[in-house]
Enzyme design. Structure first.
Site, PDB file in Angstrom:
ATOM      1  N   HIS A 122       0.837  -1.194   0.000  1.00  0.00           N
ATOM      2  CA  HIS A 122       0.000   0.000   0.000  1.00  0.00           C
ATOM      3  C   HIS A 122       0.879   1.254   0.000  1.00  0.00           C
ATOM      4  O   HIS A 122       1.862   1.331   0.716  1.00  0.00           O
ATOM      5  CB  HIS A 122      -0.952   0.005   1.205  1.00  0.00           C
ATOM      6  CG  HIS A 122      -0.289  -0.143   2.551  1.00  0.00           C
ATOM      7  ND1 HIS A 122       0.383  -1.305   2.967  1.00  0.00           N
ATOM      8  CD2 HIS A 122      -0.149   0.726   3.578  1.00  0.00           C
ATOM      9  CE1 HIS A 122       0.867  -1.128   4.202  1.00  0.00           C
ATOM     10  NE2 HIS A 122       0.549   0.087   4.601  1.00  0.00           N
ATOM     11  N   MET A 176     -10.319   0.789  -2.741  1.00  0.00           N
ATOM     12  CA  MET A 176     -11.199  -0.169  -2.087  1.00  0.00           C
ATOM     13  C   MET A 176     -12.115   0.562  -1.107  1.00  0.00           C
ATOM     14  O   MET A 176     -13.244   0.930  -1.430  1.00  0.00           O
ATOM     15  CB  MET A 176     -10.376  -1.255  -1.379  1.00  0.00           C
ATOM     16  CG  MET A 176     -11.219  -2.357  -0.769  1.00  0.00           C
ATOM     17  SD  MET A 176     -10.239  -3.544   0.197  1.00  0.00           S
ATOM     18  CE  MET A 176      -9.328  -4.362  -1.075  1.00  0.00           C
TER      19      MET A 176
END
Length: 205
Positions: A122, A176
Protein backbone atom coordinates in the site's frame (compact mmCIF):
# COMPACT_ATOMS: atom_id res chain seq x y z
CA UNK A 1 -5.06 6.80 -16.20
CA UNK A 2 -7.33 3.91 -15.23
CA UNK A 3 -9.57 3.79 -12.17
CA UNK A 4 -9.94 0.35 -10.58
CA UNK A 5 -12.55 -0.25 -7.88
CA UNK A 6 -11.83 -3.22 -5.59
CA UNK A 7 -14.64 -4.75 -3.52
CA UNK A 8 -13.87 -5.15 0.18
CA UNK A 9 -15.80 -8.29 1.17
CA UNK A 10 -18.05 -6.44 3.62
CA UNK A 11 -21.46 -6.49 1.91
CA UNK A 12 -24.08 -9.14 1.17
CA UNK A 13 -24.43 -9.92 -2.52
CA UNK A 14 -27.62 -7.89 -3.11
CA UNK A 15 -26.12 -4.70 -1.66
CA UNK A 16 -22.84 -5.26 -3.46
CA UNK A 17 -24.62 -5.62 -6.80
CA UNK A 18 -26.40 -2.29 -6.26
CA UNK A 19 -23.13 -0.55 -5.35
CA UNK A 20 -21.31 -1.97 -8.36
CA UNK A 21 -24.16 -0.95 -10.67
CA UNK A 22 -23.99 2.56 -9.23
CA UNK A 23 -20.26 3.01 -9.91
CA UNK A 24 -19.80 0.93 -13.09
CA UNK A 25 -19.99 3.89 -15.47
CA UNK A 26 -17.35 5.82 -13.48
CA UNK A 27 -14.58 3.21 -13.38
CA UNK A 28 -12.56 1.23 -15.92
CA UNK A 29 -12.37 -2.00 -13.90
CA UNK A 30 -14.20 -3.59 -10.96
CA UNK A 31 -12.22 -6.23 -9.07
CA UNK A 32 -14.40 -8.84 -7.37
CA UNK A 33 -12.38 -9.56 -4.22
CA UNK A 34 -14.77 -11.42 -1.94
CA UNK A 35 -12.69 -13.91 0.02
CA UNK A 36 -15.42 -14.96 2.45
CA UNK A 37 -17.87 -15.95 -0.29
CA UNK A 38 -17.98 -19.50 -1.60
CA UNK A 39 -17.30 -20.39 -5.22
CA UNK A 40 -21.03 -20.89 -5.88
CA UNK A 41 -21.83 -17.52 -4.26
CA UNK A 42 -19.21 -15.81 -6.40
CA UNK A 43 -20.49 -17.43 -9.59
CA UNK A 44 -24.03 -16.31 -8.72
CA UNK A 45 -22.77 -12.79 -7.93
CA UNK A 46 -20.98 -12.44 -11.26
CA UNK A 47 -23.91 -13.87 -13.23
CA UNK A 48 -26.28 -11.42 -11.53
CA UNK A 49 -23.95 -8.49 -12.23
CA UNK A 50 -23.96 -9.42 -15.92
CA UNK A 51 -27.76 -9.76 -15.91
CA UNK A 52 -27.97 -6.30 -14.34
CA UNK A 53 -26.01 -4.85 -17.23
CA UNK A 54 -22.55 -4.44 -15.68
CA UNK A 55 -20.16 -4.74 -18.66
CA UNK A 56 -18.29 -8.04 -18.71
CA UNK A 57 -15.14 -6.23 -19.93
CA UNK A 58 -14.95 -4.25 -16.68
CA UNK A 59 -15.00 -7.24 -14.34
CA UNK A 60 -11.81 -8.70 -12.86
CA UNK A 61 -11.96 -11.80 -10.66
CA UNK A 62 -9.52 -11.73 -7.77
CA UNK A 63 -7.69 -15.02 -7.12
CA UNK A 64 -10.55 -17.34 -8.18
CA UNK A 65 -9.59 -18.45 -11.68
CA UNK A 66 -12.25 -21.17 -11.46
CA UNK A 67 -14.96 -18.52 -11.03
CA UNK A 68 -13.59 -16.52 -13.97
CA UNK A 69 -13.66 -19.60 -16.20
CA UNK A 70 -17.18 -20.63 -15.15
CA UNK A 71 -18.57 -17.14 -15.77
CA UNK A 72 -16.55 -16.46 -18.94
CA UNK A 73 -14.78 -13.44 -17.44
CA UNK A 74 -11.45 -12.85 -19.21
CA UNK A 75 -9.60 -10.89 -16.51
CA UNK A 76 -8.13 -12.26 -13.29
CA UNK A 77 -5.97 -10.71 -10.61
CA UNK A 78 -3.59 -12.99 -8.74
CA UNK A 79 -2.02 -12.65 -5.29
CA UNK A 80 1.78 -12.65 -5.27
CA UNK A 81 1.90 -16.19 -3.88
CA UNK A 82 -0.29 -17.59 -6.67
CA UNK A 83 0.77 -19.54 -9.74
CA UNK A 84 2.54 -18.05 -12.74
CA UNK A 85 0.46 -15.95 -15.17
CA UNK A 86 2.56 -17.47 -17.97
CA UNK A 87 1.48 -21.00 -16.99
CA UNK A 88 -2.11 -19.79 -16.68
CA UNK A 89 -2.14 -18.38 -20.19
CA UNK A 90 -0.53 -21.52 -21.59
CA UNK A 91 -3.65 -23.38 -20.44
CA UNK A 92 -6.17 -20.56 -20.98
CA UNK A 93 -4.84 -18.16 -23.64
CA UNK A 94 -7.88 -15.88 -23.43
CA UNK A 95 -7.20 -14.90 -19.80
CA UNK A 96 -5.53 -11.60 -18.88
CA UNK A 97 -3.71 -11.65 -15.54
CA UNK A 98 -2.26 -9.06 -13.17
CA UNK A 99 -0.39 -9.72 -9.93
CA UNK A 100 -0.27 -8.02 -6.52
CA UNK A 101 3.26 -7.07 -5.42
CA UNK A 102 4.83 -5.30 -2.45
CA UNK A 103 8.43 -4.74 -3.54
CA UNK A 104 10.54 -4.11 -6.63
CA UNK A 105 11.87 -7.68 -6.45
CA UNK A 106 8.35 -9.15 -6.42
CA UNK A 107 7.34 -6.85 -9.28
CA UNK A 108 10.28 -7.91 -11.44
CA UNK A 109 9.50 -11.57 -10.72
CA UNK A 110 5.87 -11.02 -11.71
CA UNK A 111 6.97 -9.38 -14.95
CA UNK A 112 9.28 -12.32 -15.74
CA UNK A 113 6.42 -14.72 -14.97
CA UNK A 114 4.14 -13.12 -17.55
CA UNK A 115 2.03 -10.66 -15.54
CA UNK A 116 0.38 -8.08 -17.80
CA UNK A 117 0.47 -5.50 -15.00
CA UNK A 118 1.26 -5.35 -11.29
CA UNK A 119 -0.74 -3.79 -8.49
CA UNK A 120 1.59 -2.24 -5.93
CA UNK A 121 0.75 -1.15 -2.41
CA UNK A 122 0.00 0.00 0.00
CA UNK A 123 1.33 3.40 -1.06
CA UNK A 124 -0.16 5.46 1.77
CA UNK A 125 -1.28 4.54 5.28
CA UNK A 126 -4.65 2.84 5.14
CA UNK A 127 -7.19 1.47 7.61
CA UNK A 128 -7.21 -1.74 5.53
CA UNK A 129 -3.63 -2.44 6.71
CA UNK A 130 -3.52 -1.27 10.35
CA UNK A 131 -0.04 -1.24 11.87
CA UNK A 132 1.71 -1.81 8.53
CA UNK A 133 3.97 1.00 7.35
CA UNK A 134 3.10 2.53 4.01
CA UNK A 135 5.58 1.78 1.22
CA UNK A 136 5.53 5.34 -0.03
CA UNK A 137 5.53 7.27 -3.28
CA UNK A 138 9.31 7.17 -3.75
CA UNK A 139 9.36 3.36 -3.90
CA UNK A 140 6.40 3.51 -6.28
CA UNK A 141 8.39 5.80 -8.61
CA UNK A 142 11.37 3.44 -8.49
CA UNK A 143 9.06 0.54 -9.31
CA UNK A 144 7.48 2.21 -12.35
CA UNK A 145 10.97 3.04 -13.64
CA UNK A 146 12.20 -0.52 -13.15
CA UNK A 147 9.39 -2.25 -15.05
CA UNK A 148 8.25 -2.33 -18.65
CA UNK A 149 4.72 -3.49 -17.75
CA UNK A 150 2.07 -1.14 -16.29
CA UNK A 151 1.78 -0.44 -12.56
CA UNK A 152 -1.48 0.15 -10.69
CA UNK A 153 -1.14 1.83 -7.27
CA UNK A 154 -3.33 0.91 -4.29
CA UNK A 155 -3.58 1.84 -0.64
CA UNK A 156 -4.80 4.97 1.12
CA UNK A 157 -5.56 6.84 -2.09
CA UNK A 158 -7.82 9.90 -2.06
CA UNK A 159 -8.85 12.16 -4.95
CA UNK A 160 -6.36 14.79 -3.73
CA UNK A 161 -3.48 12.33 -4.11
CA UNK A 162 -4.18 11.56 -7.78
CA UNK A 163 -1.80 14.26 -9.17
CA UNK A 164 1.06 12.69 -7.20
CA UNK A 165 0.18 9.32 -8.69
CA UNK A 166 0.28 10.78 -12.21
CA UNK A 167 3.78 12.13 -11.59
CA UNK A 168 4.79 8.63 -10.44
CA UNK A 169 3.86 7.35 -13.94
CA UNK A 170 1.37 4.73 -12.84
CA UNK A 171 -1.05 3.28 -15.38
CA UNK A 172 -3.89 3.33 -12.89
CA UNK A 173 -5.03 3.60 -9.31
CA UNK A 174 -7.09 1.10 -7.33
CA UNK A 175 -9.52 2.11 -4.59
CA UNK A 176 -11.20 -0.17 -2.09
CA UNK A 177 -12.47 1.43 1.12
CA UNK A 178 -12.41 4.91 -0.41
CA UNK A 179 -15.39 3.85 -2.52
CA UNK A 180 -17.02 0.80 -0.98
CA UNK A 181 -17.15 1.95 2.66
CA UNK A 182 -18.44 5.41 1.75
CA UNK A 183 -22.14 6.10 2.30
CA UNK A 184 -22.30 7.48 -1.26
CA UNK A 185 -20.06 5.19 -3.34
CA UNK A 186 -21.17 6.65 -6.67
CA UNK A 187 -20.30 10.17 -5.54
CA UNK A 188 -16.84 9.02 -4.44
CA UNK A 189 -16.29 7.11 -7.68
CA UNK A 190 -17.19 10.28 -9.57
CA UNK A 191 -14.74 12.32 -7.47
CA UNK A 192 -11.92 9.86 -8.21
CA UNK A 193 -12.89 9.68 -11.89
CA UNK A 194 -12.84 13.46 -12.26
CA UNK A 195 -9.31 13.69 -10.83
CA UNK A 196 -8.09 10.72 -12.89
CA UNK A 197 -9.23 12.42 -16.10
CA UNK A 198 -7.67 15.81 -15.33
CA UNK A 199 -4.53 16.83 -17.19
CA UNK A 200 -1.66 17.01 -14.64
CA UNK A 201 -0.08 19.90 -16.54
CA UNK A 202 -3.29 21.91 -16.33
CA UNK A 203 -3.39 21.32 -12.58
CA UNK A 204 0.08 22.82 -12.21
CA UNK A 205 -0.82 26.09 -13.96
Amino acid sequence: MELHAVTNDSLPADELIQQIKAIASEVEFIHIRERSKTASELVALVKNLLLEGVPKEKLVINDRVDVALLTNIHRVHLPGHSFSPKELRNKFPHLHAGVSVHSIEEAKAAERNGAEYVMFGHVYDTSCKPGLKARGVQLLKELTSALSIPVVAIGGLTPDRIPEMKHANVKGIAVMSGIFTHHQPRMMAQAFSKKVKENPYEEAL
